[in-house]
Design a protein around this motif. Structure first.
Motif, mmCIF file in Angstrom:
data_model
loop_
_atom_site.group_PDB
_atom_site.id
_atom_site.type_symbol
_atom_site.label_atom_id
_atom_site.label_comp_id
_atom_site.label_asym_id
_atom_site.label_seq_id
_atom_site.Cartn_x
_atom_site.Cartn_y
_atom_site.Cartn_z
ATOM 1 N N LYS A 1 -42.511 28.475 -101.705
ATOM 2 C CA LYS A 1 -41.519 28.556 -100.633
ATOM 3 C C LYS A 1 -40.985 29.983 -100.527
ATOM 4 N N TRP A 2 -40.657 30.600 -101.673
ATOM 5 C CA TRP A 2 -40.163 31.973 -101.644
ATOM 6 C C TRP A 2 -41.230 32.928 -101.107
ATOM 7 N N GLU A 3 -42.489 32.759 -101.522
ATOM 8 C CA GLU A 3 -43.570 33.610 -101.004
ATOM 9 C C GLU A 3 -43.655 33.514 -99.484
ATOM 10 N N ASN A 4 -43.537 32.298 -98.956
ATOM 11 C CA ASN A 4 -43.624 32.106 -97.504
ATOM 12 C C ASN A 4 -42.433 32.733 -96.779
ATOM 13 N N ILE A 5 -41.252 32.600 -97.343
ATOM 14 C CA ILE A 5 -40.072 33.224 -96.741
ATOM 15 C C ILE A 5 -40.200 34.740 -96.797
ATOM 16 N N ASN A 6 -40.612 35.256 -97.930
ATOM 17 C CA ASN A 6 -40.762 36.697 -98.088
ATOM 18 C C ASN A 6 -41.795 37.254 -97.107
ATOM 19 N N PHE A 7 -42.884 36.528 -96.921
ATOM 20 C CA PHE A 7 -43.886 36.938 -95.937
ATOM 21 C C PHE A 7 -43.280 36.969 -94.532
ATOM 22 N N LEU A 8 -42.497 35.962 -94.217
ATOM 23 C CA LEU A 8 -41.861 35.878 -92.902
ATOM 24 C C LEU A 8 -40.911 37.047 -92.663
ATOM 25 N N ILE A 9 -40.088 37.349 -93.637
ATOM 26 C CA ILE A 9 -39.114 38.427 -93.442
ATOM 27 C C ILE A 9 -39.743 39.801 -93.660
ATOM 28 N N ASN A 10 -40.980 39.807 -94.157
ATOM 29 C CA ASN A 10 -41.751 41.036 -94.302
ATOM 30 C C ASN A 10 -41.004 42.082 -95.134
ATOM 31 N N ALA A 11 -40.359 41.602 -96.189
ATOM 32 C CA ALA A 11 -39.642 42.483 -97.115
ATOM 33 C C ALA A 11 -38.592 43.363 -96.431
ATOM 34 N N ARG A 12 -38.080 42.920 -95.294
ATOM 35 C CA ARG A 12 -36.981 43.659 -94.646
ATOM 36 C C ARG A 12 -35.742 43.555 -95.526
ATOM 37 N N ILE B 1 -29.708 37.523 -97.740
ATOM 38 C CA ILE B 1 -30.259 36.171 -97.713
ATOM 39 C C ILE B 1 -29.195 35.209 -98.218
ATOM 40 N N ILE B 2 -28.824 34.280 -97.348
ATOM 41 C CA ILE B 2 -27.866 33.232 -97.690
ATOM 42 C C ILE B 2 -28.631 31.916 -97.646
ATOM 43 N N SER B 3 -28.605 31.194 -98.738
ATOM 44 C CA SER B 3 -29.389 29.970 -98.853
ATOM 45 C C SER B 3 -28.486 28.753 -99.020
ATOM 46 N N PHE B 4 -29.022 27.625 -98.636
ATOM 47 C CA PHE B 4 -28.376 26.322 -98.818
ATOM 48 C C PHE B 4 -29.410 25.445 -99.521
ATOM 49 N N THR B 5 -29.043 24.863 -100.658
ATOM 50 C CA THR B 5 -30.021 24.054 -101.374
ATOM 51 C C THR B 5 -29.358 22.914 -102.131
ATOM 52 N N ASP B 6 -30.175 21.919 -102.419
ATOM 53 C CA ASP B 6 -29.718 20.799 -103.238
ATOM 54 C C ASP B 6 -30.673 20.557 -104.408
ATOM 55 N N HIS B 7 -31.593 21.511 -104.663
ATOM 56 C CA HIS B 7 -32.639 21.214 -105.638
ATOM 57 C C HIS B 7 -33.017 22.425 -106.479
ATOM 58 N N LEU B 8 -33.261 22.188 -107.758
ATOM 59 C CA LEU B 8 -33.676 23.256 -108.662
ATOM 60 C C LEU B 8 -35.072 23.801 -108.356
ATOM 61 N N ASP B 9 -35.863 23.060 -107.573
ATOM 62 C CA ASP B 9 -37.161 23.596 -107.147
ATOM 63 C C ASP B 9 -36.988 24.899 -106.371
ATOM 64 N N ASP B 10 -35.799 25.131 -105.840
ATOM 65 C CA ASP B 10 -35.533 26.341 -105.071
ATOM 66 C C ASP B 10 -35.101 27.523 -105.930
ATOM 67 N N LEU B 11 -35.275 27.427 -107.240
ATOM 68 C CA LEU B 11 -34.846 28.519 -108.115
ATOM 69 C C LEU B 11 -35.419 29.880 -107.706
ATOM 70 N N PRO B 12 -36.711 29.993 -107.340
ATOM 71 C CA PRO B 12 -37.195 31.310 -106.894
ATOM 72 C C PRO B 12 -36.434 31.835 -105.675
ATOM 73 N N GLN C 1 -32.941 32.932 -106.791
ATOM 74 C CA GLN C 1 -32.990 34.208 -107.495
ATOM 75 C C GLN C 1 -33.062 35.407 -106.540
ATOM 76 N N HIS C 2 -33.576 35.201 -105.349
ATOM 77 C CA HIS C 2 -33.707 36.283 -104.369
ATOM 78 C C HIS C 2 -32.611 36.251 -103.302
ATOM 79 N N SER C 3 -31.686 35.344 -103.412
ATOM 80 C CA SER C 3 -30.620 35.193 -102.420
ATOM 81 C C SER C 3 -29.380 35.975 -102.840
#
Length: 132
Positions: A72-83, A87-98, A101-103
């Motif tokens: 998921k993080w790789e896909n988001i990073n690709f989308l934002i093209n490392a601009r 990054i403000i995130s909303f989550t309910d799950h530890l699967d989103d740890l990557p 960590q980048h938010s």
């Protein structure tokens, strides 16, 4: 339609209002989820303020992946093209740890909100319970 009436019932109005109120004219909202893109596309169209979606792709010929964790993080990073974005995130799950960590700031919802003390030791992000 029936789909839109259903979405009006089940989507979190408090969260939607919060995001809409916080979104500035230059901000982009990315709906990143493990859910299948077929569903997410309908939800994004319904909400009208989603600029991009990152979801689990349809099963087609070629590589399939579940849009969770590091992927998921790789896909988001690709989308934002490392601009250099905040990054403000909303989550309910530890699967989103990557992603966490980048938010810069992360709003947590149950069940992960119970892990806030543990997460503070693992990340530099500002962690906030959405209910505070």
């Amino acid at each position: 339609t029936k789909v839109h009436a259903y979405l009006d019932k089940v989507l979190r109005k408090d969260l939607i209002s919060f995001i809409v109120d916080q979104k500035g004219p230059e901000d982009e909202v990315v709906l990143a989820t493990a859910a299948p893109e077929e569903y997410v596309t309908i939800i994004a169209e319904h909400l009208h303020f989603i600029d991009h979606i990152v979801a689990t792709p349809r099963v087609t010929k070629g590589d399939w992946y579940h849009n969770i964790g590091e992927k998921k993080w790789e896909n988001i990073n690709f989308l934002i093209n490392a601009r250099p974005l905040e990054i403000i995130s909303f989550t309910d799950h530890l699967d989103d740890l990557p992603l966490i960590q980048h938010s810069d700031k992360v709003y947590l919802f149950p069940p992960i909100v119970t892990e806030i003390d543990s997460l503070k030791q693992q990340v530099n992000s500002i962690l906030v319970s959405f209910y505070e």
